[in-house]
Design an enzyme around this catalytic site. Structure first.
Site, PDB file in Angstrom:
ATOM      1  N   ASP A  16       0.830  -1.208   0.000  1.00 27.36           N
ATOM      2  CA  ASP A  16       0.000   0.000   0.000  1.00 27.36           C
ATOM      3  C   ASP A  16       0.860   1.251   0.000  1.00 27.36           C
ATOM      4  OD1 ASP A  16      -1.947  -1.811   0.242  1.00 27.36           O
ATOM      5  OD2 ASP A  16      -2.749  -1.111   2.166  1.00 27.36           O
ATOM      6  N   ALA A  17       1.964   1.175   0.769  1.00 26.31           N
ATOM      7  CA  ALA A  17       2.811   2.367   0.904  1.00 26.31           C
ATOM      8  C   ALA A  17       3.460   2.719  -0.429  1.00 26.31           C
ATOM      9  CB  ALA A  17       3.876   2.126   1.956  1.00 26.31           C
ATOM     10  N   GLU A  18       3.859   1.675  -1.175  1.00 27.42           N
ATOM     11  CA  GLU A  18       4.456   1.946  -2.484  1.00 27.42           C
ATOM     12  C   GLU A  18       3.420   2.585  -3.408  1.00 27.42           C
ATOM     13  OE1 GLU A  18       7.420  -1.456  -3.710  1.00 27.42           O
ATOM     14  OE2 GLU A  18       6.074  -2.163  -2.162  1.00 27.42           O
ATOM     15  N   TYR A  19       2.186   2.092  -3.303  1.00 29.80           N
ATOM     16  CA  TYR A  19       1.113   2.660  -4.123  1.00 29.80           C
ATOM     17  C   TYR A  19       0.924   4.140  -3.761  1.00 29.80           C
ATOM     18  CZ  TYR A  19      -3.432   3.241  -6.355  1.00 29.80           C
ATOM     19  OH  TYR A  19      -4.447   3.692  -7.151  1.00 29.80           O
ATOM     20  N   ASP A  20       0.858   4.408  -2.476  1.00 26.18           N
ATOM     21  CA  ASP A  20       0.664   5.796  -2.019  1.00 26.18           C
ATOM     22  C   ASP A  20       1.782   6.696  -2.529  1.00 26.18           C
ATOM     23  OD1 ASP A  20      -1.584   5.119  -0.699  1.00 26.18           O
ATOM     24  OD2 ASP A  20      -0.710   5.148   1.323  1.00 26.18           O
ATOM     25  N   LYS A  63      -5.270   5.622  12.491  1.00 25.34           N
ATOM     26  CA  LYS A  63      -5.852   5.464  11.160  1.00 25.34           C
ATOM     27  C   LYS A  63      -5.966   3.977  10.878  1.00 25.34           C
ATOM     28  CE  LYS A  63      -5.160   6.696   6.325  1.00 25.34           C
ATOM     29  NZ  LYS A  63      -6.162   5.758   5.928  1.00 25.34           N
ATOM     30  N   LYS A  73      -6.829  15.709  13.433  1.00 27.22           N
ATOM     31  CA  LYS A  73      -8.038  16.488  13.137  1.00 27.22           C
ATOM     32  C   LYS A  73      -8.056  17.756  13.986  1.00 27.22           C
ATOM     33  CE  LYS A  73     -10.640  12.274  12.217  1.00 27.22           C
ATOM     34  NZ  LYS A  73     -11.753  11.388  12.561  1.00 27.22           N
ATOM     35  N   CYS A 132      25.503 -27.897  10.997  1.00 21.58           N
ATOM     36  CA  CYS A 132      26.855 -28.315  10.651  1.00 21.58           C
ATOM     37  C   CYS A 132      27.401 -28.883  11.952  1.00 21.58           C
ATOM     38  CB  CYS A 132      27.693 -27.113  10.211  1.00 21.58           C
ATOM     39  SG  CYS A 132      29.454 -27.483  10.232  1.00 21.58           S
ATOM     40  N   LYS A 175       0.915   9.390   7.694  1.00 23.34           N
ATOM     41  CA  LYS A 175       1.188   7.962   7.516  1.00 23.34           C
ATOM     42  C   LYS A 175       2.426   7.503   8.302  1.00 23.34           C
ATOM     43  CE  LYS A 175      -1.840   6.571   4.397  1.00 23.34           C
ATOM     44  NZ  LYS A 175      -1.528   5.623   3.376  1.00 23.34           N
ATOM     45  N   SER A 189     -12.607  12.198   1.907  1.00 27.01           N
ATOM     46  CA  SER A 189     -11.402  11.396   2.040  1.00 27.01           C
ATOM     47  C   SER A 189     -10.368  12.208   2.835  1.00 27.01           C
ATOM     48  CB  SER A 189     -10.928  11.079   0.627  1.00 27.01           C
ATOM     49  OG  SER A 189      -9.825  10.257   0.693  1.00 27.01           O
ATOM     50  N   GLU A 226      -6.026  10.402  16.045  1.00 20.17           N
ATOM     51  CA  GLU A 226      -6.743   9.117  16.097  1.00 20.17           C
ATOM     52  C   GLU A 226      -5.965   8.078  15.311  1.00 20.17           C
ATOM     53  OE1 GLU A 226     -10.717   9.674  14.568  1.00 20.17           O
ATOM     54  OE2 GLU A 226     -11.003  11.467  15.782  1.00 20.17           O
ATOM     55  N   CYS A 250      34.463 -26.152  12.656  1.00 27.12           N
ATOM     56  CA  CYS A 250      34.002 -25.272  11.571  1.00 27.12           C
ATOM     57  C   CYS A 250      34.390 -23.819  11.889  1.00 27.12           C
ATOM     58  CB  CYS A 250      32.491 -25.405  11.427  1.00 27.12           C
ATOM     59  SG  CYS A 250      31.779 -24.224  10.278  1.00 27.12           S
ATOM     60  N   CYS A 256      32.578 -24.853   5.969  1.00 28.35           N
ATOM     61  CA  CYS A 256      33.657 -25.838   6.094  1.00 28.35           C
ATOM     62  C   CYS A 256      33.501 -27.030   5.156  1.00 28.35           C
ATOM     63  CB  CYS A 256      33.762 -26.315   7.544  1.00 28.35           C
ATOM     64  SG  CYS A 256      32.352 -27.305   8.047  1.00 28.35           S
ATOM     65  N   CYS A 260      28.062 -27.872   4.698  1.00 26.48           N
ATOM     66  CA  CYS A 260      28.156 -26.580   5.372  1.00 26.48           C
ATOM     67  C   CYS A 260      28.855 -25.590   4.425  1.00 26.48           C
ATOM     68  CB  CYS A 260      28.959 -26.735   6.655  1.00 26.48           C
ATOM     69  SG  CYS A 260      29.422 -25.144   7.378  1.00 26.48           S
ATOM     70  N   TYR A 298     -15.952   7.088  14.319  1.00 26.64           N
ATOM     71  CA  TYR A 298     -15.152   8.262  14.672  1.00 26.64           C
ATOM     72  C   TYR A 298     -15.735   9.608  14.271  1.00 26.64           C
ATOM     73  CZ  TYR A 298     -13.594   6.941   9.964  1.00 26.64           C
ATOM     74  OH  TYR A 298     -13.557   6.544   8.656  1.00 26.64           O
ATOM     75  N   GLU A 305     -15.222   2.746  10.639  1.00 25.46           N
ATOM     76  CA  GLU A 305     -14.342   1.896   9.840  1.00 25.46           C
ATOM     77  C   GLU A 305     -14.596   0.442  10.216  1.00 25.46           C
ATOM     78  OE1 GLU A 305     -12.684   3.905   7.943  1.00 25.46           O
ATOM     79  OE2 GLU A 305     -11.064   2.730   7.083  1.00 25.46           O
ATOM     80  N   ASP A 365      -6.833   0.521   9.189  1.00 23.23           N
ATOM     81  CA  ASP A 365      -6.758   0.091   7.804  1.00 23.23           C
ATOM     82  C   ASP A 365      -7.951  -0.805   7.493  1.00 23.23           C
ATOM     83  OD1 ASP A 365      -5.737   0.037   5.331  1.00 23.23           O
ATOM     84  OD2 ASP A 365      -4.090  -1.339   5.771  1.00 23.23           O
TER      85      ASP A 365
HETATM   86  S1  IVH Z   1     -11.685  10.738   9.123  1.00 22.89           S
HETATM   87  C1  IVH Z   1     -13.677  13.877   6.926  1.00 22.89           C
HETATM   88  N1  IVH Z   1     -10.706   9.123  10.914  1.00 22.89           N
HETATM   89  O1  IVH Z   1      -8.881   6.616   6.202  1.00 22.89           O
HETATM   90  C2  IVH Z   1     -13.299  12.652   7.592  1.00 22.89           C
HETATM   91  N2  IVH Z   1     -10.744   8.402   8.654  1.00 22.89           N
HETATM   92  O2  IVH Z   1      -7.306   7.661   3.956  1.00 22.89           O
HETATM   93  C3  IVH Z   1     -12.387  11.824   6.821  1.00 22.89           C
HETATM   94  N3  IVH Z   1      -9.832   6.158   8.309  1.00 22.89           N
HETATM   95  O3  IVH Z   1     -11.539   7.364   4.038  1.00 22.89           O
HETATM   96  C4  IVH Z   1     -12.084  10.536   7.457  1.00 22.89           C
HETATM   97  N4  IVH Z   1      -9.372   5.743  10.410  1.00 22.89           N
HETATM   98  O4  IVH Z   1     -11.778   5.309   5.599  1.00 22.89           O
HETATM   99  C5  IVH Z   1     -10.986   9.291   9.615  1.00 22.89           C
HETATM  100  N5  IVH Z   1      -9.883   7.765  12.616  1.00 22.89           N
HETATM  101  C6  IVH Z   1     -10.172   7.950  11.322  1.00 22.89           C
HETATM  102  C7  IVH Z   1      -9.899   6.977  10.351  1.00 22.89           C
HETATM  103  C8  IVH Z   1     -10.197   7.247   9.018  1.00 22.89           C
HETATM  104  C9  IVH Z   1      -9.360   5.275   9.175  1.00 22.89           C
HETATM  105  C10 IVH Z   1      -9.913   5.938   6.853  1.00 22.89           C
HETATM  106  C11 IVH Z   1     -11.202   6.409   6.237  1.00 22.89           C
HETATM  107  C12 IVH Z   1     -10.761   7.411   5.202  1.00 22.89           C
HETATM  108  C13 IVH Z   1      -9.361   6.988   4.926  1.00 22.89           C
HETATM  109  C14 IVH Z   1      -8.568   8.111   4.320  1.00 22.89           C
END
Ligand code: IVH
Length: 683
Positions: free
Chosen positions: A43-47, A126, A304, A440, A328, A92, A124, A445, A425, A422, A240, A188, A128
């Site tokens: 995922d990180a490489e994608y990001d 995050k 936030k 071994c 991240k 998002s 908070e 050795c 040796c 081995c 959340y 989530e 997955d």
């Molecule tokens: S807040 C406006 N809080 O992460 C609010 N998102 O990469 C936007 N996610 O789409 C989301 N934990 O699916 C929020 N504590 C958290 C979260 C969280 C996981 C996810 C969520 C969001 C994605 C964004």
């Protein structure tokens, strides 16, 4: 920042080419991840690739097209499910990948609104998982939907009802606040790590598919047309946000979390109220260290703005609210190419295969090698030379290969054949019955000798300062050291003949070697490197035997009688002392005057709530080292044993616990984590 510089330095033509390459790669990875559930990059490489594409598009907004992967806000709802229009856009989050990114976000929004400079923030975890929107009407769970494209999602009410922690009625408990007539909350859905593992174990037992990614499996599980399938898998939920409500609501995010909790929703307890950016950074630093101990996967921290009015005033860019950001964590799992498999020879002769990798950054460290555990592992996982492999680096644990990315196979990969000799040796290797490892067995050795001395002088054994591996190799090559005991006959003149040694360095090393003669019997037992004799077993031995002579003449039965020492360790000890080469080592140690006697046991002081109880410690505990845990238990009257048996009272379990935990479960022995151990001590 570095990325931007590169972008500026590139011609438009080259940049355009890079943009096209990134787009087509991202399209493919997206398809592999979401449709096939066969990702070939992490995922990180994608990001990272997406962030790179976004940076190019920021420089050249005229190149943005509607089909660019940057324009995708979420998946389109499937025609199989009833569509649900959300009461407000389900937004998002923008990402920050490092401190500079987080500070840039803070400065950006402070420029927009001065109030941010004095604002508090909520940090908070995050999670997955995947976002869901839950509608409660007159306190009853009425409808639940996936996020979909942010405006329209899919109705998965029946499936969500199967989640045990989702309240079907709020307030869930008497006395909770009365909710507004219509309340839409966001949360989530995810799997706890242990539940995901158990699910895969069950699949394996039933010969079913093994799921690769917890997140995709959670998504697939939630979007089952047959809700009984969802019910059979233990999905979890954390809530959340309030998306919309027709009533008055808390004015801050922190109070919102509390309000949601009071209504009976599951809310992540790890969330923190932070007084400014420095607090956020401190919390991030702590979470980065402890993230792996959490029972669920987190890929970062969501920061936030606490004041929801201010958050609203800050507005939205595209689909991302300005007031929140996903900060991240560095990736701990990445994919890379397996160029070859090497074999290490350990101090007991054990052969350990390791992966020679295309260098890759994992969590800020460049990784070139990773362990492959043992030869059975390579076979079981069908790891082939040339494979793309998933590699994980977690905490202080040595990086390890998780397995091959089967979807990336080109058919050019080669099966690996373990060596029958081995590598150091060239003597034949042997398997010991009941063990997975190959050994071994040649006690001469040279590689074993290096590892043996390395262990003998290390910090956890005799702690001989100034004797690094390079010097050990030099001493062996010069013929000055043929076994560990030869260290004690080294002279100043010997050392001065070795490259890199001058008077002072030679004197210092001789002094620290001589000082090691003061170490205890238990430390010496451990330092000798007998198979199965770790620090705990060494201490048990030192409690029973007065010196090396006594242990050397002890019978297998006599050693086996010690609680916590089994027959295989007893056999290894007797075997070690029976070898003439080792008897010579003992004679030299005695002649050098390094012959410690065991200390008489101290009378217990303080309360002894653990008296009569035997503990086994396995895995890495979050707050104390193994040694500290052992001292803690012993100070309270308990015994610490090296192996689990019917006589074990408790098994103390940390991260990466292995077969001892399985054994405890098998025997029905109570397991404790560090907190539970401390609680038990309190009575
Ligand atoms: S807040 C406006 N809080 O992460 C609010 N998102 O990469 C936007 N996610 O789409 C989301 N934990 O699916 C929020 N504590 C958290 C979260 C969280 C996981 C996810 C969520 C969001 C994605 C964004």
């Amino acid at each position: 920042m570095r990325r931007r510089c590169i972008i500026f330095a590139m011609s438009d033509e080259a940049l355009r080419k890079q943009l096209d390459e990134l787009r087509s790669a991202l399209h493919e990875h997206n398809y592999r991840y979401h449709v096939l559930d066969q990702p070939v990059i992490s995922d990180a490489e994608y990001d990272r690739m997406l962030a790179e594409l976004r940076a190019i598009e920021e420089e050249h907004p005229e190149w943005v097209t509607p089909d660019s992967p940057t324009q995708r806000a979420g998946s389109q709802p499937s025609p199989r499910f009833v569509k649900v229009t959300h009461p407000a856009p389900i937004l998002s989050l923008a990402n920050a990948f490092d401190e500079a990114g987080l500070r840039a976000w803070f400065e950006r929004i402070t420029r927009l609104d001065e109030r941010v400079s004095k604002a508090s923030f909520v940090a908070e975890p995050k999670l997955d998982g995947l976002s869901v929107v839950l509608h409660y009407k007159d306190g009853l769970f009425a409808q639940g939907a996936t996020r979909g494209n942010g405006d329209v999602g899919e109705d998965v009410t029946a499936n969500l009802r199967t989640l045990r922690t989702l309240p079907l009625r709020i307030p869930a408990a008497a006395g909770g606040p009365q909710p507004p007539a219509n309340l839409y909350v966001r949360g989530e859905v995810f799997f706890y790590k242990a539940d995901f593992e158990a699910l895969n174990k069950r699949q394996a037992e039933e010969g079913g598919q093994i799921y690769q990614t917890a997140r995709n499996t959670a998504a697939g599980t939630l979007r089952q047309l047959d809700a009984s399938i969802t019910a059979s898998r233990p999905l979890a939920l954390y809530v959340y946000n309030v998306v919309s409500a027709d009533g008055s609501l808390p004015a801050t995010q922190w109070d919102t979390l509390d309000y949601l909790r009071q209504l009976g929703f599951p809310v992540a307890g790890e969330s923190r109220l932070c007084n400014g950016l420095d607090d956020v950074l401190a919390a991030y630093g702590e979470w980065e260290q402890t993230r792996e101990q959490l029972p669920y996967e987190v890929d970062g921290m969501v920061v936030k703005v606490n004041d929801l009015r201010l958050a609203e005033d800050l507005g939205v860019v595209g689909k991302d609210p300005r007031a929140s950001i996903a900060y991240k964590f560095p990736a701990i799992e990445v994919t890379t190419q397996l160029h070859g498999i090497g074999v290490n020879v350990g101090r007991t002769g054990v052969l350990t295969p390791y992966a020679m990798l295309e260098p890759v950054e994992i969590g800020g460290v460049i990784v070139r090698q990773a362990t492959l555990h043992n030869f059975d592992f390579i076979e079981e996982k069908d790891i082939r030379v040339g494979d793309r492999v998933m590699v994980k680096r977690a905490g202080d644990v040595i990086p390890y290969v998780i397995g091959p990315v089967l979807a990336a196979r080109t058919r050019k990969e080669k099966k690996y054949v373990p060596p029958d000799k081995c590598p150091a040796c060239q003597q034949p290797v042997e398997k010991i019955e009941g063990e997975v490892a190959w050994y071994c067995i040649n006690s001469a050795c040279p590689e074993q000798l290096v590892r043996n001395i390395e262990h003998f002088v290390s910090r956890s054994t005799l702690d001989i300062v100034g004797l690094g591996i390079k010097i050990v190799v030099q001493l062996i090559e010069a013929g000055l050291v043929k076994d560990v005991a030869d260290l004690y006959s080294l002279t100043r003149e010997d050392l001065l003949g070795i490259e890199g040694f001058a008077d002072k360095k030679a004197d210092n090393l001789i002094t620290s070697i001589q000082a090691s003669k003061e170490r205890s019997l238990a430390q010496l037992f451990y330092a000798l490197g007998i198979r199965g004799v770790g620090d705990v077993v060494a201490q048990m031995l030192a409690r029973k035997y007065r010196d090396l002579d006594e242990l050397a003449t002890a019978s297998m039965d006599d050693i086996d009688d010690i609680e916590g020492i089994g027959p295989s360790i007893a056999e290894a000890i007797v075997d070690w002392f029976s070898k003439p080469a080792n008897q010579q080592v003992l004679a030299k140690l005695k002649a050098a005057g390094f012959w410690p006697q065991s200390e008489p046991p101290k009378a217990p002081s303080g309360p002894q709530p653990f008296a009569g109880k035997t503990f086994v410690i396995t895995g890495t505990l979050p707050g104390m080292s193994r040694k500290e845990a052992q001292q803690f238990i012993e100070a309270l009257g308990g015994k610490v044993s090296g192996s689990v048996s019917a006589k074990t009272s408790y098994v103390v379990v940390g991260e990466e616990a292995g077969s001892k935990l399985d054994k405890a479960r098998e025997l029905g022995i109570t397991t404790l984590d560090e907190d539970a151990l401390k609680a038990l001590a309190q009575g």
